[in-house]
Design an enzyme around this catalytic site. Structure first.
Site, PDB file in Angstrom:
ATOM      1  N   CYS A 102      -6.119   4.996  -8.750  1.00 39.89           N
ATOM      2  CA  CYS A 102      -7.328   4.367  -9.286  1.00 39.89           C
ATOM      3  C   CYS A 102      -7.685   3.139  -8.465  1.00 39.89           C
ATOM      4  O   CYS A 102      -6.850   2.288  -8.200  1.00 39.89           O
ATOM      5  CB  CYS A 102      -7.225   3.970 -10.750  1.00 39.89           C
ATOM      6  SG  CYS A 102      -7.008   5.355 -11.846  1.00 39.89           S
ATOM      7  N   ARG A 148      -7.481   5.728  -3.070  1.00 39.32           N
ATOM      8  CA  ARG A 148      -6.556   5.471  -4.185  1.00 39.32           C
ATOM      9  C   ARG A 148      -6.659   6.520  -5.286  1.00 39.32           C
ATOM     10  O   ARG A 148      -5.826   6.563  -6.191  1.00 39.32           O
ATOM     11  CB  ARG A 148      -6.837   4.094  -4.781  1.00 39.32           C
ATOM     12  CG  ARG A 148      -6.664   2.958  -3.803  1.00 39.32           C
ATOM     13  CD  ARG A 148      -6.927   1.648  -4.479  1.00 39.32           C
ATOM     14  NE  ARG A 148      -5.907   1.338  -5.440  1.00 39.32           N
ATOM     15  CZ  ARG A 148      -4.815   0.625  -5.198  1.00 39.32           C
ATOM     16  NH1 ARG A 148      -4.632   0.136  -3.992  1.00 39.32           N
ATOM     17  NH2 ARG A 148      -3.936   0.389  -6.128  1.00 39.32           N
ATOM     18  N   TRP A 179      -7.762   8.356 -10.438  1.00 38.84           N
ATOM     19  CA  TRP A 179      -6.695   9.355 -10.266  1.00 38.84           C
ATOM     20  C   TRP A 179      -6.221   9.641 -11.686  1.00 38.84           C
ATOM     21  O   TRP A 179      -5.623   8.792 -12.339  1.00 38.84           O
ATOM     22  CB  TRP A 179      -5.567   8.781  -9.407  1.00 38.84           C
ATOM     23  CG  TRP A 179      -4.521   9.799  -9.051  1.00 38.84           C
ATOM     24  CD1 TRP A 179      -4.564  10.692  -8.026  1.00 38.84           C
ATOM     25  CD2 TRP A 179      -3.273  10.018  -9.724  1.00 38.84           C
ATOM     26  NE1 TRP A 179      -3.418  11.459  -8.021  1.00 38.84           N
ATOM     27  CE2 TRP A 179      -2.606  11.065  -9.046  1.00 38.84           C
ATOM     28  CE3 TRP A 179      -2.649   9.444 -10.824  1.00 38.84           C
ATOM     29  CZ2 TRP A 179      -1.354  11.552  -9.435  1.00 38.84           C
ATOM     30  CZ3 TRP A 179      -1.398   9.923 -11.215  1.00 38.84           C
ATOM     31  CH2 TRP A 179      -0.768  10.959 -10.522  1.00 38.84           C
ATOM     32  N   ASN A 226      -6.711   0.792 -14.326  1.00 40.48           N
ATOM     33  CA  ASN A 226      -5.739   1.479 -13.482  1.00 40.48           C
ATOM     34  C   ASN A 226      -4.382   1.304 -14.146  1.00 40.48           C
ATOM     35  O   ASN A 226      -4.028   0.194 -14.516  1.00 40.48           O
ATOM     36  CB  ASN A 226      -5.727   0.841 -12.082  1.00 40.48           C
ATOM     37  CG  ASN A 226      -4.606   1.363 -11.209  1.00 40.48           C
ATOM     38  OD1 ASN A 226      -4.149   2.494 -11.390  1.00 40.48           O
ATOM     39  ND2 ASN A 226      -4.157   0.556 -10.279  1.00 40.48           N
ATOM     40  N   GLY A 227      -3.631   2.387 -14.307  1.00 39.87           N
ATOM     41  CA  GLY A 227      -2.304   2.288 -14.928  1.00 39.87           C
ATOM     42  C   GLY A 227      -2.211   3.197 -16.136  1.00 39.87           C
ATOM     43  O   GLY A 227      -3.015   4.124 -16.300  1.00 39.87           O
ATOM     44  N   GLU A 249      10.372  14.439   7.135  1.00 40.43           N
ATOM     45  CA  GLU A 249       9.041  13.820   7.226  1.00 40.43           C
ATOM     46  C   GLU A 249       8.009  14.829   7.746  1.00 40.43           C
ATOM     47  O   GLU A 249       6.886  14.901   7.239  1.00 40.43           O
ATOM     48  CB  GLU A 249       9.133  12.579   8.130  1.00 40.43           C
ATOM     49  CG  GLU A 249       7.825  11.852   8.396  1.00 40.43           C
ATOM     50  CD  GLU A 249       7.115  11.328   7.159  1.00 40.43           C
ATOM     51  OE1 GLU A 249       7.664  11.373   6.053  1.00 40.43           O
ATOM     52  OE2 GLU A 249       5.952  10.899   7.299  1.00 40.43           O
ATOM     53  N   LYS A 261       4.704  15.952   5.535  1.00 40.35           N
ATOM     54  CA  LYS A 261       3.340  15.842   6.044  1.00 40.35           C
ATOM     55  C   LYS A 261       2.615  17.181   5.896  1.00 40.35           C
ATOM     56  O   LYS A 261       1.454  17.240   5.511  1.00 40.35           O
ATOM     57  CB  LYS A 261       3.325  15.412   7.522  1.00 40.35           C
ATOM     58  CG  LYS A 261       3.663  13.964   7.765  1.00 40.35           C
ATOM     59  CD  LYS A 261       2.502  13.041   7.512  1.00 40.35           C
ATOM     60  CE  LYS A 261       2.678  11.940   6.558  1.00 40.35           C
ATOM     61  NZ  LYS A 261       3.760  11.359   5.991  1.00 40.35           N
ATOM     62  N   GLU A 291       1.837  17.961   2.115  1.00 40.79           N
ATOM     63  CA  GLU A 291       0.782  17.185   1.469  1.00 40.79           C
ATOM     64  C   GLU A 291      -0.590  17.430   2.083  1.00 40.79           C
ATOM     65  O   GLU A 291      -1.600  17.309   1.397  1.00 40.79           O
ATOM     66  CB  GLU A 291       1.116  15.693   1.432  1.00 40.79           C
ATOM     67  CG  GLU A 291       1.165  15.006   2.757  1.00 40.79           C
ATOM     68  CD  GLU A 291       1.538  13.529   2.648  1.00 40.79           C
ATOM     69  OE1 GLU A 291       1.124  12.860   1.701  1.00 40.79           O
ATOM     70  OE2 GLU A 291       2.255  13.031   3.541  1.00 40.79           O
ATOM     71  N   HIS A 347      24.870  27.240   5.190  1.00 40.89           N
ATOM     72  CA  HIS A 347      25.338  27.150   3.798  1.00 40.89           C
ATOM     73  C   HIS A 347      24.286  27.667   2.812  1.00 40.89           C
ATOM     74  O   HIS A 347      24.376  27.409   1.623  1.00 40.89           O
ATOM     75  CB  HIS A 347      25.723  25.700   3.479  1.00 40.89           C
ATOM     76  CG  HIS A 347      26.831  25.192   4.351  1.00 40.89           C
ATOM     77  ND1 HIS A 347      28.119  25.677   4.277  1.00 40.89           N
ATOM     78  CD2 HIS A 347      26.833  24.286   5.358  1.00 40.89           C
ATOM     79  CE1 HIS A 347      28.872  25.070   5.184  1.00 40.89           C
ATOM     80  NE2 HIS A 347      28.110  24.226   5.858  1.00 40.89           N
ATOM     81  N   LYS A 352      -3.113   7.215  -2.781  1.00 40.98           N
ATOM     82  CA  LYS A 352      -2.388   6.427  -1.788  1.00 40.98           C
ATOM     83  C   LYS A 352      -1.291   5.577  -2.414  1.00 40.98           C
ATOM     84  O   LYS A 352      -0.171   5.546  -1.946  1.00 40.98           O
ATOM     85  CB  LYS A 352      -3.389   5.537  -1.049  1.00 40.98           C
ATOM     86  CG  LYS A 352      -2.791   4.700   0.057  1.00 40.98           C
ATOM     87  CD  LYS A 352      -2.526   5.545   1.270  1.00 40.98           C
ATOM     88  CE  LYS A 352      -1.850   4.771   2.388  1.00 40.98           C
ATOM     89  NZ  LYS A 352      -1.141   5.686   3.279  1.00 40.98           N
TER      90      LYS A 352
HETATM   91  C1  F6R Z   1       3.380  10.404   2.253  1.00 45.17           C
HETATM   92  C2  F6R Z   1       3.180   9.135   1.593  1.00 45.17           C
HETATM   93  C3  F6R Z   1       3.979   8.843   0.376  1.00 45.17           C
HETATM   94  C4  F6R Z   1       4.398   7.364   0.340  1.00 45.17           C
HETATM   95  C5  F6R Z   1       5.090   7.047  -0.993  1.00 45.17           C
HETATM   96  C6  F6R Z   1       5.586   5.612  -1.038  1.00 45.17           C
HETATM   97  O1  F6R Z   1       2.595  10.522   3.408  1.00 45.17           O
HETATM   98  O2  F6R Z   1       2.376   8.342   1.995  1.00 45.17           O
HETATM   99  O3  F6R Z   1       5.095   9.676   0.279  1.00 45.17           O
HETATM  100  O4  F6R Z   1       5.236   7.101   1.418  1.00 45.17           O
HETATM  101  O5  F6R Z   1       4.205   7.269  -2.053  1.00 45.17           O
HETATM  102  O6  F6R Z   1       4.528   4.713  -0.919  1.00 45.17           O
HETATM  103  P1  F6R Z   1       4.769   3.213  -0.524  1.00 45.17           P
HETATM  104  O7  F6R Z   1       5.339   3.196   0.843  1.00 45.17           O
HETATM  105  O8  F6R Z   1       3.425   2.570  -0.593  1.00 45.17           O
HETATM  106  O9  F6R Z   1       5.743   2.647  -1.510  1.00 45.17           O
END
Ligand code: F6R
Length: 614
Positions: free
Chosen positions: A2, A27, A76, A102-103, A483, A487, A490, A506, A609
């Site tokens: 949000c 966000r 969101w 937000n929350g 990682e 990527k 997502e 395994h 985000k």
């Molecule tokens: C993936 C991504 C998320 C963040 C996670 C932690 O591309 O961006 O997995 O890494 O939500 O977010 P922060 O670093 O803001 O605590």
């Protein structure tokens, strides 16, 4: 999670709100809405499900009346489906007060029942709407006092903004465990979930503390706690401008942020290495003796930041010789970790607002452990609540998928590990200088990788019809594999898994089927030769079972050539630093594959985000 914007001043509030929402849309993008108070004290609310473009269309067809105070929200969804009705703002029964949030308000069900008993009519399924009706109840006290009284009744995490027709030149905000910053202008003031909301108008910001209410007027801002006592705030200058939060000619923010990585890595190193080659990390705010006393480090983070933590473990244990555990924040918080005064907790967070990580910080500090935050966003909650902070200098990261923040987190963690080694004397000075020297060369190495990613793009496009991709690595290549898989999940919504290559036999090897693409990150043969040779064997094992092998290996590593269906070359660097370059092709791969599938690269479905709910 949000995005929130608020404005009072001389401009048209609708323009400020929409501009701010455009910058905050990363966000959350389930719905968006605005509320404006016109000079005639009329309240206008417009809201639409879906992305901001839908709200823009409504406003283009039916322009908002003139108003110099207003609020805007991009959602969101948590409580209630992403519909027009559940979109924010929400209003009271008389439609005199509008609220955005937000929350999560945890006691909303109880409050809703109480309000309905009192005859209030609630129109949505959201937890937020109770706030509008509670404000209505206390409206006679003035909006700021009403907000304080309401906040005292709420449980959970919230940033709230409200406007009322009774006070047409005021916006009131409140925060608990959820982000809110003030932008200070000349004869105008702003509120935002983060500074991006108002960066087009001012770079002067005010950090709010926990459990505070802010009253915004053209003439100034007043901040109190939830009981009305004046509260302390901190002013700061934002060191980036609006152009940093724009695409700058790139198709997506993600591509821009990938391209910015050499600069971001260089900026994170800047000022931290003295002329004598010694590291200067005064920001850690621990005396040399305290650093020597540290007997355990626990790195705590989520998602991509957690992967940075996994790599940090290799560096900390190798260079500093301190036992290091790495834990997901959401798990750490709800078990009983053994923490003492000599345990150093390193939390890694781009946003500084991730609720799981924030809760872990509080948990650790309650046990008297010291917390060092590695964070990208100045003025955010986690650094404020930690004992010390090492800022990464990645600049604003707008794309939901983290890229440049990850690389700069790695750099910050390397610096911490080397600093510990320097203070504790676990490595000779010349070994430390050598690796610092290598770190200084990494921006150019990342640039070199960026110059060679065209074939990775072509490869990604050729795999757009695949359903699954696996990623394998050993040593620091293992977190890189995780990682790479994250990527792809997502952005391309594909099944992707990262495995430690040694674990294959395994169980996971059963997944290998004819034509399955498997990306393998091969460590430098000049490092620990045995790891290199074992992964070359793993490549042969999966190839023998039909896998299509995509191998990332350093220049000159000829041992992989016979077994690679596709070979992606990266420059030779010390093993522990390899993640800084091996991750880059994987970022490009996921971005291009998502684009080839027609997905929204910057705003993948279901994600946001900054994850400010647990
Ligand atoms: C993936 C991504 C998320 C963040 C996670 C932690 O591309 O961006 O997995 O890494 O939500 O977010 P922060 O670093 O803001 O605590």
């Amino acid at each position: 999670m949000c995005g929130i914007v608020g404005y009072v001043g001389r401009r048209q509030a609708v323009e400020v709100a929409i501009e701010g929402l455009g910058r905050l849309e990363y966000r959350g993008y389930d719905s968006s809405g605005i509320a404006l108070i016109g000079a005639d004290r009329a309240l206008t609310v417009e809201k639409r499900a879906g992305k901001l473009v839908n709200l823009r269309s409504v406003l283009a067809a039916r322009p908002a009346p003139p108003a110099t105070a207003g609020i805007g929200h991009t959602r969101w969804a948590t409580h209630g489906a992403p519909t027009d009705r559940n979109a924010h703002p929400h209003t009271d029964c008389e439609e005199r007060i509008a609220v955005i949030h937000n929350g999560i308000i945890e006691n909303f069900a109880e409050l809703r029942a109480e309000l309905e008993n009192d005859g209030h009519k609630l129109a949505s399924e959201t937890d937020t709407e109770v706030v509008a009706h509670l404000l209505e109840r206390f409206a006679g006290d003035g909006l700021a006092e009403a907000m304080r009284r309401v906040c005292r009744r709420l449980e959970g995490a919230f940033t709230l903004l409200a406007v009322s027709v009774d006070e047409p030149d005021v916006v009131v905000g409140a925060r608990r465990n959820s982000p809110l910053v003030v932008g200070r202008g000349e004869g105008e003031n702003f509120l935002g979930s983060d500074v991006a909301a108002f960066i087009a108008y001012t770079r002067e910001a005010v950090e709010l503390g926990q459990d505070q209410v802010v009253e915004l007027r053209t003439s100034g801002i007043t901040v109190t706690d939830f009981h009305g006592a004046p509260a302390e705030t901190r002013d700061y200058h934002v060191d980036w401008d609006a152009s940093a939060a724009e695409k700058g000619g790139h198709d997506y923010f993600m591509l821009k942020e990938i391209a910015e990585q050499p600069r971001a890595v260089a900026d994170t190193l800047l000022g931290r290495v003295g002329a004598d080659g010694q590291l200067m990390l005064d920001e850690m705010r621990l005396s040399d003796q305290e650093l020597r006393d540290v007997n355990k480090i626990i790195v705590v983070a989520c998602g991509t930041s957690y992967h940075a933590g996994l790599i940090a473990k290799y560096a900390i244990e190798h260079w500093a010789g301190v036992p290091c555990e790495v834990e997901l924040a959401s798990e750490f918080r709800y078990r009983d970790p053994i923490l003492t005064r000599d345990t150093l907790i390193i939390v890694i967070t781009q946003s500084g607002e991730t609720m799981d990580t924030l809760m872990a910080v509080r948990h650790a500090r309650e046990q008297r452990s010291r917390v060092l935050a590695v964070c990208n966003v100045n003025g955010s909650t986690i650094p404020r609540e930690s004992d010390a902070v090492l800022y990464t200098h990645a600049g604003p990261e707008i794309a939901v998928a983290s890229t440049k923040a990850f690389l700069t987190q790695l750099v910050a963690c390397y610096l911490v590990a080397l600093y510990l080694a320097q203070v504790r004397g676990t490595k000779f000075g010349d070994e430390i200088s050598q690796i610092i020297d290598w770190l200084g060369r990494m921006p150019a190495k990342v640039e070199e990788v960026l110059g060679t990613v065209e074939p990775v793009r072509a490869l990604a496009r050729s795999l757009a019809a695949e359903r699954c991709v696996l990623f394998l690595g050993r040593h620091v290549g293992f977190p890189v594999a995780l990682e790479g898989a994250l990527k792809l999940k997502e952005l391309a919504y594909m099944h992707a898994e990262g495995f430690a290559a040694g674990e294959l036999k395994h169980g996971p090897i059963a997944l290998i089927d004819e034509g399955l693409p498997v990306v393998v990150i091969v460590p430098s043969p000049a490092g620990q030769r045995v790891i290199h040779d074992k992964i070359v064997s793993n490549i042969q094992e999966i190839r023998a079972r039909g896998a299509k092998t995509i191998v990332i290996a350093e220049e000159g590593d000829d041992a992989v050539v016979p077994y690679a269906d596709t070979l992606i070359r990266v420059p030779a660097v010390p093993t522990l630093l390899q993640p800084l370059i091996a991750t880059v092709p994987l970022q490009v791969f996921a971005c291009e594959l998502a684009a080839a599938k027609g997905h929204d690269v910057d705003q993948p479905r279901n994600l946001a985000k900054s994850v400010t709910v647990e």
